[in-house]
Design a protein around this motif. Sequence first.
Motif, PDB file in Angstrom:
ATOM      1  N   ASP A 221     -47.134 -77.658 -53.909  1.00 14.40           N
ATOM      2  CA  ASP A 221     -47.032 -77.364 -55.476  1.00 14.40           C
ATOM      3  C   ASP A 221     -45.624 -76.966 -55.682  1.00 14.40           C
ATOM      4  OD1 ASP A 221     -47.294 -76.912 -58.162  1.00 14.40           O
ATOM      5  OD2 ASP A 221     -48.742 -75.402 -58.068  1.00 14.40           O
TER       6      ASP A 221
ATOM      7  N   ALA B  56     -46.730 -71.761 -60.334  1.00 16.29           N
ATOM      8  CA  ALA B  56     -47.565 -72.322 -59.163  1.00 16.29           C
ATOM      9  C   ALA B  56     -48.472 -71.020 -58.581  1.00 16.29           C
ATOM     10  CB  ALA B  56     -46.471 -72.760 -58.166  1.00 16.29           C
TER      11      ALA B  56
ATOM     12  N   ARG C 119     -49.700 -69.005 -60.513  1.00 14.17           N
ATOM     13  CA  ARG C 119     -51.069 -68.773 -61.426  1.00 14.17           C
ATOM     14  C   ARG C 119     -52.196 -69.867 -61.025  1.00 14.17           C
ATOM     15  NH1 ARG C 119     -46.913 -67.515 -65.145  1.00 14.17           N
ATOM     16  NH2 ARG C 119     -46.700 -69.515 -65.879  1.00 14.17           N
ATOM     17  N   ARG C 120     -51.420 -71.144 -60.758  1.00 13.92           N
ATOM     18  CA  ARG C 120     -52.405 -71.912 -60.457  1.00 13.92           C
ATOM     19  C   ARG C 120     -53.197 -71.725 -59.169  1.00 13.92           C
ATOM     20  NH1 ARG C 120     -48.225 -75.078 -62.435  1.00 13.92           N
ATOM     21  NH2 ARG C 120     -47.170 -75.479 -60.633  1.00 13.92           N
TER      22      ARG C 120
ATOM     23  N   THR D 297     -57.200 -71.503 -58.789  1.00 12.22           N
ATOM     24  CA  THR D 297     -57.930 -72.401 -57.739  1.00 12.22           C
ATOM     25  C   THR D 297     -58.514 -71.654 -56.805  1.00 12.22           C
ATOM     26  OG1 THR D 297     -56.157 -73.935 -58.082  1.00 12.22           O
ATOM     27  CG2 THR D 297     -57.471 -74.142 -55.865  1.00 12.22           C
TER      28      THR D 297
END
Length: 186
Positions: free
Chosen positions: A115, A160, A162-163, A167
């Motif tokens: 990412d 990235a 935060r993602r 996830t």
Amino acid sequence: MTDAAHRLLWTIVALVLVAGGVTTLVVSFGVPPGGDPDAAVLGDGLLDAWRLAAPWSTLAATVAGLLTALAGQRLLAREVRRPQRALRGTLSSPGNRPGRTRLAADLLARALERDLIGHPAVGAARVVLTGAPPHPDVWIRVDLTADAGAGAVREHVHAAVRRFAATAGCRPAHLDVTARIAPGRP
């Protein structure tokens, strides 16, 4: 330990070693400034005590030297080791329904690396997860191109992370990001 604490620790160690070396150098060349050329370096009382405890004083000095060497070796080993312990195995969290969600930590780290590399200014990325699984520490190193804009890259890294948190279903307890800029013309 933070980078600032490491720098402070090594600065203190360096200053102690330099002071000891300068003192030894001054004494080896003769008399320290303002000193008596006929006086003993250790002083008469300390020299008599050393001679009085003859076999034990040498043993004590040897043990002190070995303990100092061991402490130095342990300090050096901690400095060259990877940050804390790498998180191995799985991140596990309970779901809303019966059961658990398990995610492999190394796969999560590689996914975050991919990412991060998605931004054109990021040439390479390295991610290490450490600490306890529900709230791992995230250590990120990104290698940037010479023309990288700091604000855009910072936003990309935060997005990235935060993602990653969404996830993995966990919030990082500590985030450490190191950015290295490739040499070249900015």
